[in-house]
Design a protein around this motif. Structure first.
Motif, PDB file in Angstrom:
ATOM      1  N   THR A  81       0.352  10.750  -4.069  1.00 19.73           N
ATOM      2  CA  THR A  81      -0.491   9.473  -4.533  1.00 19.73           C
ATOM      3  C   THR A  81      -0.581   8.469  -3.896  1.00 19.73           C
ATOM      4  N   VAL A  82      -1.084   7.498  -3.442  1.00 13.68           N
ATOM      5  CA  VAL A  82      -0.944   6.117  -2.735  1.00 13.68           C
ATOM      6  C   VAL A  82      -0.732   5.058  -3.672  1.00 13.68           C
ATOM      7  N   ASN A  83       0.149   4.437  -3.603  1.00 16.31           N
ATOM      8  CA  ASN A  83       0.755   3.234  -4.465  1.00 16.31           C
ATOM      9  C   ASN A  83       1.418   2.302  -3.804  1.00 16.31           C
ATOM     10  N   ASP A  84       1.195   2.299  -2.666  1.00 17.25           N
ATOM     11  CA  ASP A  84       1.849   1.167  -1.836  1.00 17.25           C
ATOM     12  C   ASP A  84       1.171   0.878  -0.417  1.00 17.25           C
ATOM     13  N   ARG A  85       1.427  -0.202   0.266  1.00 16.09           N
ATOM     14  CA  ARG A  85       0.842  -0.648   1.343  1.00 16.09           C
ATOM     15  C   ARG A  85       1.761  -0.402   2.365  1.00 16.09           C
ATOM     16  N   GLY A  86       1.376   0.014   3.527  1.00 20.35           N
ATOM     17  CA  GLY A  86       1.826   0.180   4.603  1.00 20.35           C
ATOM     18  C   GLY A  86       1.547   1.624   5.475  1.00 20.35           C
ATOM     19  N   PRO A  87       1.969   2.039   6.366  1.00 22.22           N
ATOM     20  CA  PRO A  87       3.326   1.621   7.047  1.00 22.22           C
ATOM     21  C   PRO A  87       3.059   0.410   7.861  1.00 22.22           C
ATOM     22  N   HIS A  88       4.140  -0.344   8.116  1.00 18.59           N
ATOM     23  CA  HIS A  88       4.100  -1.613   8.939  1.00 18.59           C
ATOM     24  C   HIS A  88       4.659  -1.381  10.285  1.00 18.59           C
ATOM     25  N   VAL A  89       4.431  -0.432  11.027  1.00 19.48           N
ATOM     26  CA  VAL A  89       4.633  -0.166  12.229  1.00 19.48           C
ATOM     27  C   VAL A  89       3.529   0.599  12.909  1.00 19.48           C
ATOM     28  N   LYS A  90       3.100  -0.082  14.143  1.00 18.98           N
ATOM     29  CA  LYS A  90       2.189   0.250  15.011  1.00 18.98           C
ATOM     30  C   LYS A  90       2.252   1.723  15.439  1.00 18.98           C
ATOM     31  N   GLY A  91       1.268   2.593  14.988  1.00 17.64           N
ATOM     32  CA  GLY A  91       0.967   3.942  15.739  1.00 17.64           C
ATOM     33  C   GLY A  91       1.254   4.802  14.257  1.00 17.64           C
ATOM     34  N   ARG A  92       1.640   4.348  13.179  1.00 19.29           N
ATOM     35  CA  ARG A  92       1.929   5.181  11.792  1.00 19.29           C
ATOM     36  C   ARG A  92       0.729   4.991  10.899  1.00 19.29           C
ATOM     37  N   ILE A  93       0.427   5.935  10.522  1.00 12.59           N
ATOM     38  CA  ILE A  93      -0.633   5.996   9.400  1.00 12.59           C
ATOM     39  C   ILE A  93      -0.298   6.113   7.777  1.00 12.59           C
ATOM     40  N   ILE A  94       0.870   6.750   7.794  1.00 15.14           N
ATOM     41  CA  ILE A  94       1.362   7.109   6.319  1.00 15.14           C
ATOM     42  C   ILE A  94       2.615   6.815   6.075  1.00 15.14           C
ATOM     43  N   ASP A  95       3.318   6.343   5.069  1.00 15.11           N
ATOM     44  CA  ASP A  95       4.733   6.442   4.846  1.00 15.11           C
ATOM     45  C   ASP A  95       4.839   7.254   3.468  1.00 15.11           C
ATOM     46  N   LEU A  96       6.023   8.290   3.626  1.00  8.84           N
ATOM     47  CA  LEU A  96       5.848   9.231   2.523  1.00  8.84           C
ATOM     48  C   LEU A  96       7.268   8.837   1.592  1.00  8.84           C
ATOM     49  N   SER A  97       7.283   9.214   0.377  1.00  3.49           N
ATOM     50  CA  SER A  97       8.452   9.187  -0.501  1.00  3.49           C
ATOM     51  C   SER A  97       9.390  10.381   0.210  1.00  3.49           C
ATOM     52  N   ARG A  98      10.751  10.259  -0.031  1.00  2.98           N
ATOM     53  CA  ARG A  98      11.774  11.261   0.320  1.00  2.98           C
ATOM     54  C   ARG A  98      11.242  12.713   0.052  1.00  2.98           C
ATOM     55  N   LYS A  99      10.824  12.836  -1.115  1.00  7.92           N
ATOM     56  CA  LYS A  99      10.636  14.306  -1.491  1.00  7.92           C
ATOM     57  C   LYS A  99       9.290  14.686  -0.912  1.00  7.92           C
ATOM     58  N   ALA A 100       8.219  14.070  -0.835  1.00 10.19           N
ATOM     59  CA  ALA A 100       7.088  14.424   0.091  1.00 10.19           C
ATOM     60  C   ALA A 100       7.373  14.670   1.481  1.00 10.19           C
ATOM     61  N   ALA A 101       8.258  13.880   2.157  1.00 14.09           N
ATOM     62  CA  ALA A 101       8.566  14.121   3.456  1.00 14.09           C
ATOM     63  C   ALA A 101       9.645  15.353   3.653  1.00 14.09           C
ATOM     64  N   HIS A 102      10.450  15.644   2.806  1.00 19.27           N
ATOM     65  CA  HIS A 102      11.232  16.708   2.596  1.00 19.27           C
ATOM     66  C   HIS A 102      10.518  18.147   2.465  1.00 19.27           C
ATOM     67  N   LYS A 103       9.292  17.970   1.771  1.00 20.26           N
ATOM     68  CA  LYS A 103       8.237  19.190   1.516  1.00 20.26           C
ATOM     69  C   LYS A 103       7.461  19.432   2.817  1.00 20.26           C
ATOM     70  N   ILE A 104       7.373  18.808   3.714  1.00 18.11           N
ATOM     71  CA  ILE A 104       6.641  18.834   4.958  1.00 18.11           C
ATOM     72  C   ILE A 104       7.431  18.833   6.087  1.00 18.11           C
ATOM     73  N   GLY A 105       8.865  18.758   5.960  1.00 16.02           N
ATOM     74  CA  GLY A 105       9.909  18.608   7.039  1.00 16.02           C
ATOM     75  C   GLY A 105       9.580  17.304   7.876  1.00 16.02           C
ATOM     76  N   VAL A 106       8.936  16.335   7.314  1.00 13.65           N
ATOM     77  CA  VAL A 106       9.126  14.869   8.111  1.00 13.65           C
ATOM     78  C   VAL A 106      10.576  14.421   7.929  1.00 13.65           C
ATOM     79  N   ASP A 107      11.109  14.631   7.009  1.00 17.22           N
ATOM     80  CA  ASP A 107      12.747  13.949   6.802  1.00 17.22           C
ATOM     81  C   ASP A 107      13.592  14.347   7.762  1.00 17.22           C
ATOM     82  N   LYS A 108      13.568  15.356   8.466  1.00 16.45           N
ATOM     83  CA  LYS A 108      14.466  15.776   9.397  1.00 16.45           C
ATOM     84  C   LYS A 108      14.071  15.112  10.703  1.00 16.45           C
ATOM     85  N   ALA A 109      12.786  15.164  11.009  1.00 21.63           N
ATOM     86  CA  ALA A 109      12.411  14.405  12.526  1.00 21.63           C
ATOM     87  C   ALA A 109      12.381  12.948  12.201  1.00 21.63           C
TER      88      ALA A 109
END
Length: 125
Positions: A81-109
């Motif tokens: 669920t979107v509840n914040d604005r960002g990411p504030h880094v060029k080239g990125r489209i979404i910032d995930l919570s740690r739980k969401a990132a872990h679920k899809i493997g973004v936390d490791k990379a």
């Protein structure tokens, strides 16, 4: 509220896709996730960030919008669920919570390619 013309193309895309009958909004790009230091801090929507929830930051989607985020490298996906604005880094489209990132493997990379698709449009600003 501060307006930025660099957000105009994304906003126009949202309006155009939302106006098309049956067309769901999708976007591809890179995802990252929130650092632990943001735990408990207020998000742009006013609710505190909680790493154990499935939430995300997006620059243009309304608050409350539910999106499915898929990591094409491993095929895993998560609804957030979107509840914040960002990411504030060029080239990125979404910032995930740690739980969401872990679920899809973004936390490791740290940063990974993703595809996002709107599941339910929110009514927030």
């Amino acid at each position: 509220m501060t307006w930025s013309f660099r957000r105009l193309p994304a906003l126009l895309s949202l309006l155009l896709l939302g106006a098309c009958a049956g067309g769901a909004y999708t976007e591809t790009g890179k995802a990252s996730y929130y650092a632990d230091k943001f735990n408990g801090r207020k998000t742009a929507s006013g609710v505190p960030y909680r790493p154990g929830k499935r939430t995300a930051a997006h620059n243009t989607l309304p608050f409350g919008t539910v999106v499915r985020v898929t990591n094409p490298q491993n095929g895993r996906s998560v609804k957030v669920t979107v509840n914040d604005r960002g990411p504030h880094v060029k080239g990125r489209i979404i910032d995930l919570s740690r739980k969401a990132a872990h679920k899809i493997g973004v936390d490791k990379a740290g940063v990974a390619p993703v595809k996002i698709k709107v599941v339910r449009q929110g009514s927030g600003r």
